[in-house]
Design a protein around this motif. Structure first.
Motif, PDB file in Angstrom:
ATOM      1  N   ARG A 184      -5.491   2.302  -7.771  1.00 22.66           N
ATOM      2  CA  ARG A 184      -5.653   3.125  -8.967  1.00 22.66           C
ATOM      3  C   ARG A 184      -4.398   3.964  -9.114  1.00 22.66           C
ATOM      4  N   GLU A 185      -3.787   3.842 -10.265  1.00 25.48           N
ATOM      5  CA  GLU A 185      -2.556   4.579 -10.521  1.00 25.48           C
ATOM      6  C   GLU A 185      -2.789   5.616 -11.594  1.00 25.48           C
ATOM      7  N   GLY A 186      -1.797   6.424 -11.825  1.00 27.08           N
ATOM      8  CA  GLY A 186      -1.881   7.424 -12.876  1.00 27.08           C
ATOM      9  C   GLY A 186      -1.896   8.823 -12.320  1.00 27.08           C
ATOM     10  N   GLN A 187      -2.306   9.756 -13.159  1.00 31.53           N
ATOM     11  CA  GLN A 187      -2.242  11.164 -12.806  1.00 31.53           C
ATOM     12  C   GLN A 187      -3.287  11.561 -11.773  1.00 31.53           C
ATOM     13  N   LEU A 188      -4.349  10.771 -11.651  1.00 29.61           N
ATOM     14  CA  LEU A 188      -5.403  11.156 -10.711  1.00 29.61           C
ATOM     15  C   LEU A 188      -4.903  11.138  -9.276  1.00 29.61           C
TER      16      LEU A 188
ATOM     17  N   GLY B 200      -5.958   7.665  -4.826  1.00 28.72           N
ATOM     18  CA  GLY B 200      -5.843   6.662  -3.780  1.00 28.72           C
ATOM     19  C   GLY B 200      -6.965   5.659  -3.717  1.00 28.72           C
ATOM     20  N   LEU B 201      -7.737   5.506  -4.789  1.00 32.96           N
ATOM     21  CA  LEU B 201      -8.816   4.525  -4.783  1.00 32.96           C
ATOM     22  C   LEU B 201      -8.251   3.112  -4.832  1.00 32.96           C
ATOM     23  N   LEU B 202      -8.906   2.218  -4.114  1.00 35.36           N
ATOM     24  CA  LEU B 202      -8.502   0.820  -4.038  1.00 35.36           C
ATOM     25  C   LEU B 202      -9.661  -0.042  -4.514  1.00 35.36           C
ATOM     26  N   ALA B 203      -9.406  -0.890  -5.516  1.00 35.97           N
ATOM     27  CA  ALA B 203     -10.418  -1.842  -5.979  1.00 35.97           C
ATOM     28  C   ALA B 203     -10.160  -3.165  -5.272  1.00 35.97           C
ATOM     29  N   VAL B 204     -11.232  -3.742  -4.725  1.00 40.38           N
ATOM     30  CA  VAL B 204     -11.133  -4.998  -3.983  1.00 40.38           C
ATOM     31  C   VAL B 204     -12.067  -6.015  -4.631  1.00 40.38           C
ATOM     32  N   ALA B 205     -11.483  -7.096  -5.151  1.00 38.62           N
ATOM     33  CA  ALA B 205     -12.293  -8.181  -5.716  1.00 38.62           C
ATOM     34  C   ALA B 205     -12.791  -9.041  -4.569  1.00 38.62           C
TER      35      ALA B 205
ATOM     36  N   ASP C  66       0.847  -1.194   0.000  1.00 41.26           N
ATOM     37  CA  ASP C  66       0.000   0.000   0.000  1.00 41.26           C
ATOM     38  C   ASP C  66       0.879   1.238   0.000  1.00 41.26           C
ATOM     39  N   THR C  67       1.108   1.768  -1.178  1.00 40.38           N
ATOM     40  CA  THR C  67       1.977   2.923  -1.350  1.00 40.38           C
ATOM     41  C   THR C  67       1.254   4.247  -1.101  1.00 40.38           C
ATOM     42  N   ARG C  68      -0.012   4.189  -0.715  1.00 41.91           N
ATOM     43  CA  ARG C  68      -0.737   5.413  -0.361  1.00 41.91           C
ATOM     44  C   ARG C  68      -0.277   5.923   0.989  1.00 41.91           C
ATOM     45  N   CYS C  69       0.411   5.074   1.742  1.00 41.94           N
ATOM     46  CA  CYS C  69       0.874   5.412   3.084  1.00 41.94           C
ATOM     47  C   CYS C  69       2.365   5.726   3.036  1.00 41.94           C
ATOM     48  N   GLU C  70       2.806   6.545   3.965  1.00 38.19           N
ATOM     49  CA  GLU C  70       4.220   6.839   4.085  1.00 38.19           C
ATOM     50  C   GLU C  70       4.630   6.581   5.523  1.00 38.19           C
ATOM     51  N   PRO C  71       5.463   5.584   5.782  1.00 37.55           N
ATOM     52  CA  PRO C  71       6.055   4.662   4.811  1.00 37.55           C
ATOM     53  C   PRO C  71       5.005   3.663   4.303  1.00 37.55           C
ATOM     54  N   PRO C  72       5.317   2.975   3.200  1.00 38.46           N
ATOM     55  CA  PRO C  72       4.377   1.985   2.665  1.00 38.46           C
ATOM     56  C   PRO C  72       4.034   0.923   3.705  1.00 38.46           C
ATOM     57  N   ARG C  73       2.858   0.346   3.537  1.00 37.09           N
ATOM     58  CA  ARG C  73       2.371  -0.710   4.431  1.00 37.09           C
ATOM     59  C   ARG C  73       1.995  -1.925   3.609  1.00 37.09           C
TER      60      ARG C  73
ATOM     61  N   VAL D   8     -14.982  -0.524  -4.285  1.00 40.37           N
ATOM     62  CA  VAL D   8     -14.023   0.545  -4.514  1.00 40.37           C
ATOM     63  C   VAL D   8     -13.976   1.369  -3.238  1.00 40.37           C
ATOM     64  N   LEU D   9     -12.788   1.408  -2.639  1.00 35.77           N
ATOM     65  CA  LEU D   9     -12.626   2.045  -1.330  1.00 35.77           C
ATOM     66  C   LEU D   9     -11.795   3.313  -1.428  1.00 35.77           C
ATOM     67  N   GLU D  10     -12.166   4.275  -0.633  1.00 32.28           N
ATOM     68  CA  GLU D  10     -11.392   5.503  -0.509  1.00 32.28           C
ATOM     69  C   GLU D  10     -10.114   5.207   0.287  1.00 32.28           C
ATOM     70  N   ARG D  11      -9.266   6.184   0.365  1.00 37.97           N
ATOM     71  CA  ARG D  11      -7.989   6.097   1.073  1.00 37.97           C
ATOM     72  C   ARG D  11      -8.173   5.688   2.546  1.00 37.97           C
ATOM     73  N   ASP D  12      -9.291   6.073   3.149  1.00 38.33           N
ATOM     74  CA  ASP D  12      -9.545   5.776   4.559  1.00 38.33           C
ATOM     75  C   ASP D  12     -10.266   4.438   4.775  1.00 38.33           C
ATOM     76  N   GLY D  13     -10.496   3.672   3.703  1.00 35.37           N
ATOM     77  CA  GLY D  13     -11.130   2.361   3.839  1.00 35.37           C
ATOM     78  C   GLY D  13     -12.647   2.359   3.715  1.00 35.37           C
TER      79      GLY D  13
END
Length: 182
Positions: A156-160, A163-168, A112-119, A176-181
């Motif tokens: 979700r990567e790219g210029q946007l 921090g959206l996360l897709a969960v199958a 999870d690279t949305r966090c610093e440091p990554p998790r 589809v989850l926001e940065r805060d879950g």
């Protein structure tokens, strides 16, 4: 490599590498794109978790920025093993259960690279949640709960950079989850 359960494509020193949880042969492999085997990880005897190496059933692999490998034994002990970049076993965390830091079928892993440091983000499938761990295996918290058997994740990567996360989820949904879950 028939029987591969999950794949990770990662650039290392200017070259792309594939990492695969090869469930059928109970191993994790690192490959060149032409299929050349570079590294193989089997049940880590030094962990003390495997009287029978056939009990090791990896479902996912993730790689830290420093090259450490995280391997989920999702269909076995529910442990998550940490190996160094050369494939030497370092430690394990998690294990079967539903309490803090425990997993019941850790099925998917994601750096999870949305966090610093990554998790490390873990899809704790049968506990129906996502868990956050630091890169030493320390439990940080439940990132999302009430999911429908989460099994794989993608950021979700790219210029946007939103921090959206897709969960199958195995029960017929992609969350589809926001940065805060949420």
């Amino acid at each position: 490599y028939s029987g591969t359960h999950s794949l990770l494509l990662r650039e290392e020193q200017g070259e792309e590498r594939l990492y695969a949880a090869h469930l059928r042969e109970q191993r994790v492999v690192k490959l060149r794109l032409d299929g050349t085997l570079l590294l193989e990880l089997r049940a880590p005897a030094e962990s003390g978790a495997y009287a029978d190496p056939a009990a090791f059933n990896p479902t996912a692999v993730a790689v830290a920025p420093d090259g450490r490998l995280f391997v989920a034994d999702g269909y076995g002990t529910s442990l998550i093993h940490i190996f160094d970049a050369q494939g030497r076993w370092l430690s394990a965390f998690g294990g079967a259960g539903d309490g803090d830091g425990r997993c019941n079928t850790p099925h998917g892993l994601l750096l999870d690279t949305r966090c610093e440091p990554p998790r490390l983000l873990v899809a704790d499938r049968e506990n129906r949640r996502l868990l956050h761990f630091d890169l030493d295996g320390g439990f940080l918290g439940v990132h999302a709960a009430g999911l429908r058997r989460p099994c794989a994740m993608a950021l979700r990567e790219g210029q946007l950079g939103d921090g959206l996360l897709a969960v199958a989820e195995l029960e017929g949904r992609v969350a589809v989850l926001e940065r805060d879950g949420t």
